[in-house]
Design an enzyme around this catalytic site. Structure first.
Site, PDB file in Angstrom:
ATOM      1  N   LYS A  69      -9.784  45.130 -34.598  1.00 17.40           N
ATOM      2  CA  LYS A  69      -8.528  44.983 -33.845  1.00 17.40           C
ATOM      3  C   LYS A  69      -8.429  43.561 -33.305  1.00 17.40           C
ATOM      4  O   LYS A  69      -9.444  42.986 -32.884  1.00 17.40           O
ATOM      5  CB  LYS A  69      -8.510  45.997 -32.704  1.00 17.40           C
ATOM      6  CG  LYS A  69      -7.210  46.056 -31.915  1.00 17.40           C
ATOM      7  CD  LYS A  69      -7.271  47.156 -30.860  1.00 17.40           C
ATOM      8  CE  LYS A  69      -5.973  47.291 -30.086  1.00 17.40           C
ATOM      9  NZ  LYS A  69      -6.044  48.376 -29.080  1.00 17.40           N
ATOM     10  N   SER A 144      -2.304  51.646 -29.321  1.00 16.07           N
ATOM     11  CA  SER A 144      -1.994  50.294 -29.734  1.00 16.07           C
ATOM     12  C   SER A 144      -2.819  49.810 -30.927  1.00 16.07           C
ATOM     13  O   SER A 144      -2.480  48.793 -31.513  1.00 16.07           O
ATOM     14  CB  SER A 144      -2.203  49.336 -28.562  1.00 16.07           C
ATOM     15  OG  SER A 144      -3.578  49.328 -28.193  1.00 16.07           O
ATOM     16  N   SER A 168      -5.498  54.324 -27.088  1.00 15.82           N
ATOM     17  CA  SER A 168      -5.186  53.434 -28.210  1.00 15.82           C
ATOM     18  C   SER A 168      -6.042  53.575 -29.461  1.00 15.82           C
ATOM     19  O   SER A 168      -5.665  53.068 -30.510  1.00 15.82           O
ATOM     20  CB  SER A 168      -5.216  51.982 -27.756  1.00 15.82           C
ATOM     21  OG  SER A 168      -4.014  51.712 -27.095  1.00 15.82           O
TER      22      SER A 168
HETATM   23  N1  GLN Z   1      -0.317  53.511 -24.464  1.00 14.19           N
HETATM   24  C1  GLN Z   1      -1.199  53.168 -23.390  1.00 14.19           C
HETATM   25  C2  GLN Z   1      -0.731  51.913 -22.708  1.00 14.19           C
HETATM   26  O1  GLN Z   1       0.220  51.338 -23.176  1.00 14.19           O
HETATM   27  C3  GLN Z   1      -2.604  53.025 -23.870  1.00 14.19           C
HETATM   28  C4  GLN Z   1      -2.879  51.721 -24.508  1.00 14.19           C
HETATM   29  C5  GLN Z   1      -4.324  51.493 -24.804  1.00 14.19           C
HETATM   30  O2  GLN Z   1      -5.125  52.426 -24.834  1.00 14.19           O
HETATM   31  N2  GLN Z   1      -4.656  50.242 -24.977  1.00 14.19           N
HETATM   32  O3  GLN Z   1      -1.260  51.493 -21.722  1.00 14.19           O
END
Ligand code: GLN
Length: 476
Positions: A69, A144, A168
């Site tokens: 990532k 994400s 994410s």
């Molecule tokens: N969707 C969640 C957020 O926007 C989780 C994102 C993540 O785990 N990085 O904070």
């Protein structure tokens, strides 16, 4: 023998070690696969063509191409967090997880697309354009870590790393029909992970099956002197936990994870999985988590507050993009850099997080959210006195259409309802494929007590071996 691209990480390393395939075959097969499909998927932000020439040691990941990532630092490869503000930034060092992959002979095949600074659930917040779901190109891959999950599902990498602050890793794993693990807080070093919300996040593997996830987690886990929150687990050997046997194990089914907003077809797929495990000797009981309805607001207040502080370092002086012009005052350079460099969602969170931390509001928002977090953790502690694992949907719905939620931040935040409690409590969870709705994958979420990854893997492996969803592959 299976076609090269169909081999799992475990099988590929075995074939490489036996000399049944060569490193050149593997690198060529994966790079041509990326050329073939990535113009449609956009899972990658950067591809490492140098893989051919890097030397590698004969370890547990011998010559296996792993995607990373883009918020995890890779020496000599761009690390942008899918943000304009880090455009062109090339870290001078490897994150500990990347160094450990390399030490075991793994190859870094490229950097994957994501929501900017990991803020989002659809990978639509990338400054470089969205990633598409390999099962249906009109849908999001989740986020994400959408690029990491799409790449693994579409055979553009044999495995990948994502980061999970509030879901994410698990969300895109569920939406793309692959396996994703959020380890116990502290199990995996965050040295080299670009910080979003430190008290919540962990790096975790995204793979095609449970055995691969256990293997990759064994490689990346454990104490790192560069991350003071990291510790050694009782045992790093997760592969030995993989037995097809759930007899005598007790699962709790938290009612709140099946609440309003859950697609009944998703709930049905998850219940079928629970019944299947029951038929193999697992016992289950429904349970109630009284504080769970407060986890979404508590999560977003804590995550945004930490983000507002973490993202203060992007000032146009130290890294990446700068709006510097000769003779301009620094305050102006600073605000212009941030105005041009950050996307809308990131700015929204910096502003809200700054507000929640400001004098006069701190007690009302941030401190209150921390207290709620303690209560939620208490719900889980209580449940794990009685149960070995908890089972629930990973996501309340299958992948949605590109563009469907992006204009409505609250609608986007709502999809995290079943993943954020796990980060608030710091426990481990895995998402495994457990069915399809309208041709889109559904994920079963298996949670365990802190540092009880082996029980989580045992249940996940038993389910996987008794079902067949992990053998299906997307049409692309
Ligand atoms: N969707 C969640 C957020 O926007 C989780 C994102 C993540 O785990 N990085 O904070």
């Amino acid at each position: 023998m299976k076609r090269l691209l169909e081999l799992t990480l475990f099988e590929l390393v075995d074939a490489l070690r036996r000399g049944n395939v060569s490193r050149e075959d593997v690198v060529d097969a994966y790079l041509s696969r990326i050329k073939e499909v990535d113009s449609k998927l956009h899972a990658y932000l950067a591809v490492n063509e140098e893989m051919r020439s890097n030397s590698s040691s004969e370890g547990l990941l011998f010559n296996a191409p792993i995607a990373i990532k883009d918020n995890i630092s890779t020496r000599g490869l761009p690390t942008t967090c899918a943000s304009k503000i880090l455009e062109g930034y090339i870290p001078p060092y490897d994150a500990t997880t990347v160094a450990r992959i390399k030490a075991e002979g793994g190859l870094i095949i490229g950097k994957t697309n994501m929501d900017e600074f990991a803020m989002g659930s659809s990978t639509e917040n990338s400054a470089y354009g969205p990633t598409y779901n390999p099962w249906n190109l009109e849908c999001v891959p989740g986020g994400s870590s959408g690029g990491s999950a799409a790449a693994v599902a579409a055979r553009e990498a044999v495995a990948s790393l994502g980061s999970d602050t509030g879901g994410s890793v698990r969300c895109p794993a569920a939406f793309c029909g692959v396996v994703g693990v959020k380890p116990t807080y502290g199990l995996v070093s965050r040295y080299g992970l670009v910080a979003y919300a430190n008290s919540l996040e962990q790096i975790g593997p995204i793979t095609r099956d449970v055995r691969d996830a256990a293997l990759l987690l064994s490689v990346i886990c454990g104490r790192d002197p560069n991350d003071s929150t990291s510790v050694d687990p009782p045992s790093k050997d997760y592969l030995s936990a993989l037995v097809v046997d759930v007899k005598g194990l007790k699962a709790g089914i938290p009612k709140e994870f099946f609440g309003e907003g859950t697609d009944p077809r998703v709930a049905e797929a998850v219940w079928r999985a629970i019944k299947l495990l029951e038929s193999h000797g697992m016992e289950y009981e429904e349970v109630s988590f009284p504080h769970l309805p407060y986890s979404l607001p508590a999560y977003y207040i804590i995550a945004m507050s930490e983000a507002s502080s973490n993202l203060a370092r992007y000032d146009g002086v130290r890294y990446g993009f700068s709006a510097f012009e000769e003779g301009e005052e620094w305050v102006k350079v600073f605000s212009k850099t941030r105005a041009l460099g950050f996307g809308a969602e990131v700015k929204r969170r910096i502003i809200l997080g700054t507000f929640a931390l400001s004098a006069g509001y701190y007690d009302q928002y941030y401190l209150k959210a921390l207290k709620v977090r303690t209560l939620i953790k208490g719900d889980f502690d209580c449940a794990f006195k009685k149960f070995d694992v908890l089972l629930a949907p990973t996501m309340p719905l299958p992948a949605f259409k590109i563009g469907e939620r992006i204009e409505d931040p609250l609608a986007m935040y709502m999809v995290d309802i079943d993943t954020v409690p796990i980060n608030l409590a710091g426990i481990p969870a895995i998402s495994v494929p457990c069915g399809f709705v309208d041709g889109l994958p559904v994920g079963l979420q298996i949670m365990a007590a802190p540092f009880h990854e082996h029980v989580m893997f045992r249940v996940a492996y038993t389910y996987e071996q008794c079902s067949s969803y992990h053998n299906l592959k997307p049409p692309i």
